[in-house]
Design a protein around this motif. Structure first.
Motif, PDB file in Angstrom:
ATOM      1  N   GLU A  19      85.850  23.969  11.659  1.00 42.20           N
ATOM      2  CA  GLU A  19      86.169  22.238  11.166  1.00 42.20           C
ATOM      3  C   GLU A  19      85.239  22.193  10.328  1.00 42.20           C
ATOM      4  N   VAL A  20      86.094  21.037   9.807  1.00 43.78           N
ATOM      5  CA  VAL A  20      85.034  21.301   8.458  1.00 43.78           C
ATOM      6  C   VAL A  20      84.830  19.732   8.960  1.00 43.78           C
ATOM      7  N   ASP A  21      83.427  19.311   9.058  1.00 45.65           N
ATOM      8  CA  ASP A  21      82.678  17.681   9.007  1.00 45.65           C
ATOM      9  C   ASP A  21      83.439  17.218   9.805  1.00 45.65           C
ATOM     10  N   GLY A  22      83.783  17.813  11.122  1.00 45.71           N
ATOM     11  CA  GLY A  22      84.178  17.467  12.378  1.00 45.71           C
ATOM     12  C   GLY A  22      85.839  17.346  12.622  1.00 45.71           C
ATOM     13  N   HIS A  23      86.764  18.064  11.481  1.00 40.62           N
ATOM     14  CA  HIS A  23      88.146  17.704  10.988  1.00 40.62           C
ATOM     15  C   HIS A  23      88.806  19.275  11.602  1.00 40.62           C
ATOM     16  N   LYS A  24      89.844  19.360  12.206  1.00 40.36           N
ATOM     17  CA  LYS A  24      90.377  21.792  12.324  1.00 40.36           C
ATOM     18  C   LYS A  24      91.175  20.997  10.842  1.00 40.36           C
ATOM     19  N   VAL A  25      91.093  22.252  10.496  1.00 41.68           N
ATOM     20  CA  VAL A  25      91.427  22.512   8.782  1.00 41.68           C
ATOM     21  C   VAL A  25      91.837  23.521   9.230  1.00 41.68           C
ATOM     22  N   SER A  83      83.980  35.100   3.674  1.00 50.20           N
ATOM     23  CA  SER A  83      84.907  35.027   4.116  1.00 50.20           C
ATOM     24  C   SER A  83      85.052  33.611   5.641  1.00 50.20           C
ATOM     25  N   VAL A  84      86.986  33.240   5.513  1.00 55.47           N
ATOM     26  CA  VAL A  84      86.923  32.218   5.819  1.00 55.47           C
ATOM     27  C   VAL A  84      87.051  33.387   7.593  1.00 55.47           C
ATOM     28  N   ARG A  85      86.381  32.704   8.531  1.00 51.49           N
ATOM     29  CA  ARG A  85      86.834  33.796  10.238  1.00 51.49           C
ATOM     30  C   ARG A  85      87.519  32.606  10.912  1.00 51.49           C
ATOM     31  N   GLU A  86      87.747  32.899  12.115  1.00 59.24           N
ATOM     32  CA  GLU A  86      88.031  32.101  13.724  1.00 59.24           C
ATOM     33  C   GLU A  86      87.021  31.113  13.687  1.00 59.24           C
ATOM     34  N   GLY A  87      87.143  29.895  13.803  1.00 56.66           N
ATOM     35  CA  GLY A  87      86.036  28.957  14.488  1.00 56.66           C
ATOM     36  C   GLY A  87      85.181  28.571  13.820  1.00 56.66           C
ATOM     37  N   MET A  88      84.470  28.688  12.125  1.00 59.23           N
ATOM     38  CA  MET A  88      83.263  28.366  11.825  1.00 59.23           C
ATOM     39  C   MET A  88      83.929  27.075  11.472  1.00 59.23           C
ATOM     40  N   THR A  89      82.141  26.936  11.911  1.00 63.26           N
ATOM     41  CA  THR A  89      82.421  25.334  11.628  1.00 63.26           C
ATOM     42  C   THR A  89      81.703  24.968  10.112  1.00 63.26           C
ATOM     43  N   VAL A  90      82.559  24.658   9.393  1.00 58.70           N
ATOM     44  CA  VAL A  90      81.275  24.194   7.818  1.00 58.70           C
ATOM     45  C   VAL A  90      81.310  22.782   7.503  1.00 58.70           C
ATOM     46  N   ARG A  91      80.212  22.222   6.811  1.00 62.83           N
ATOM     47  CA  ARG A  91      79.715  20.952   6.954  1.00 62.83           C
ATOM     48  C   ARG A  91      79.248  20.576   5.351  1.00 62.83           C
ATOM     49  N   ARG A  92      80.000  19.625   4.373  1.00 62.25           N
ATOM     50  CA  ARG A  92      79.674  18.784   3.786  1.00 62.25           C
ATOM     51  C   ARG A  92      78.173  18.875   3.203  1.00 62.25           C
ATOM     52  N   GLN A  93      77.140  19.530   2.459  1.00 63.50           N
ATOM     53  CA  GLN A  93      75.549  18.940   1.800  1.00 63.50           C
ATOM     54  C   GLN A  93      75.677  17.678   1.077  1.00 63.50           C
ATOM     55  N   HIS A  94      74.575  16.685   2.015  1.00 62.31           N
ATOM     56  CA  HIS A  94      74.335  16.072   0.471  1.00 62.31           C
ATOM     57  C   HIS A  94      73.219  15.496   0.323  1.00 62.31           C
ATOM     58  N   GLY A  95      72.537  15.763  -0.818  1.00 55.63           N
ATOM     59  CA  GLY A  95      71.422  15.514  -1.835  1.00 55.63           C
ATOM     60  C   GLY A  95      70.277  16.843  -0.727  1.00 55.63           C
ATOM     61  N   ALA A  96      69.475  16.931  -0.624  1.00 57.15           N
ATOM     62  CA  ALA A  96      68.200  18.194  -0.459  1.00 57.15           C
ATOM     63  C   ALA A  96      68.967  17.951   1.210  1.00 57.15           C
ATOM     64  N   ARG A  97      68.127  19.290   1.597  1.00 51.12           N
ATOM     65  CA  ARG A  97      68.220  19.520   3.091  1.00 51.12           C
ATOM     66  C   ARG A  97      67.149  19.153   3.629  1.00 51.12           C
ATOM     67  N   GLN A  98      66.953  19.057   5.237  1.00 51.94           N
ATOM     68  CA  GLN A  98      65.610  18.036   5.511  1.00 51.94           C
ATOM     69  C   GLN A  98      65.265  19.886   6.128  1.00 51.94           C
ATOM     70  N   ILE A  99      63.316  19.712   5.854  1.00 52.01           N
ATOM     71  CA  ILE A  99      62.809  20.955   6.384  1.00 52.01           C
ATOM     72  C   ILE A  99      62.084  20.177   7.883  1.00 52.01           C
ATOM     73  N   GLY A 100      62.199  20.195   8.877  1.00 49.43           N
ATOM     74  CA  GLY A 100      61.240  20.435   9.891  1.00 49.43           C
ATOM     75  C   GLY A 100      61.282  18.789   9.478  1.00 49.43           C
ATOM     76  N   GLY A 101      62.208  17.456   9.445  1.00 47.15           N
ATOM     77  CA  GLY A 101      62.096  16.045   9.713  1.00 47.15           C
ATOM     78  C   GLY A 101      61.963  15.559   8.655  1.00 47.15           C
ATOM     79  N   GLN A 102      61.466  16.404   7.807  1.00 45.27           N
ATOM     80  CA  GLN A 102      61.025  15.870   6.105  1.00 45.27           C
ATOM     81  C   GLN A 102      62.336  15.733   5.194  1.00 45.27           C
ATOM     82  N   ALA A 103      62.497  14.976   4.492  1.00 45.15           N
ATOM     83  CA  ALA A 103      63.332  15.629   3.087  1.00 45.15           C
ATOM     84  C   ALA A 103      62.702  16.024   1.931  1.00 45.15           C
TER      85      ALA A 103
END
Length: 103
Positions: A19-25, A83-103
């Protein structure tokens, strides 16, 4: 240290789905995630934390960090080293990741 890639083995690898950003690939199990995403036209894979510019794999060997994605809830995973494995969930990253609710 290095091993030759046998492309014929990838052709024989079982098809699986991630699953990539909610779409099955449909991808090939065992191939590098970055290659699978490129073949599936999932570009860009992330956006720069500084400028917001789109980024995609560059070196495909773990040096440049341009292929960072979130895999199964874990951010900043190098897609070229995963390596790809069945059922992986992948999301693209946009900007800095959030840590503890803060940017």
């Amino acid at each position: 240290m290095f091993r030759e890639v046998d492309a014929s083995r990838l052709d024989e690898a079982p098809a699986c789905h991630i699953e990539v950003d909610g779409h099955k690939v449909a991808v090939r199990e065992g191939e590098p995630l970055a290659a699978a995403l490129l073949k599936a036209a999932v570009i860009p894979m992330r956006h720069s934390v500084v400028s917001g510019e789109p980024r995609a794999p560059y070196c495909m060997m773990g040096v440049c960090f341009e292929c960072l994605v979130e895999v199964d809830g874990v951010p900043n995973v190098q897609a070229c080293m995963t390596s790809v494995r069945e059922g992986m969930t992948v999301r693209r990253q946009h900007g800095a990741r959030q840590i503890g609710g803060q940017a």
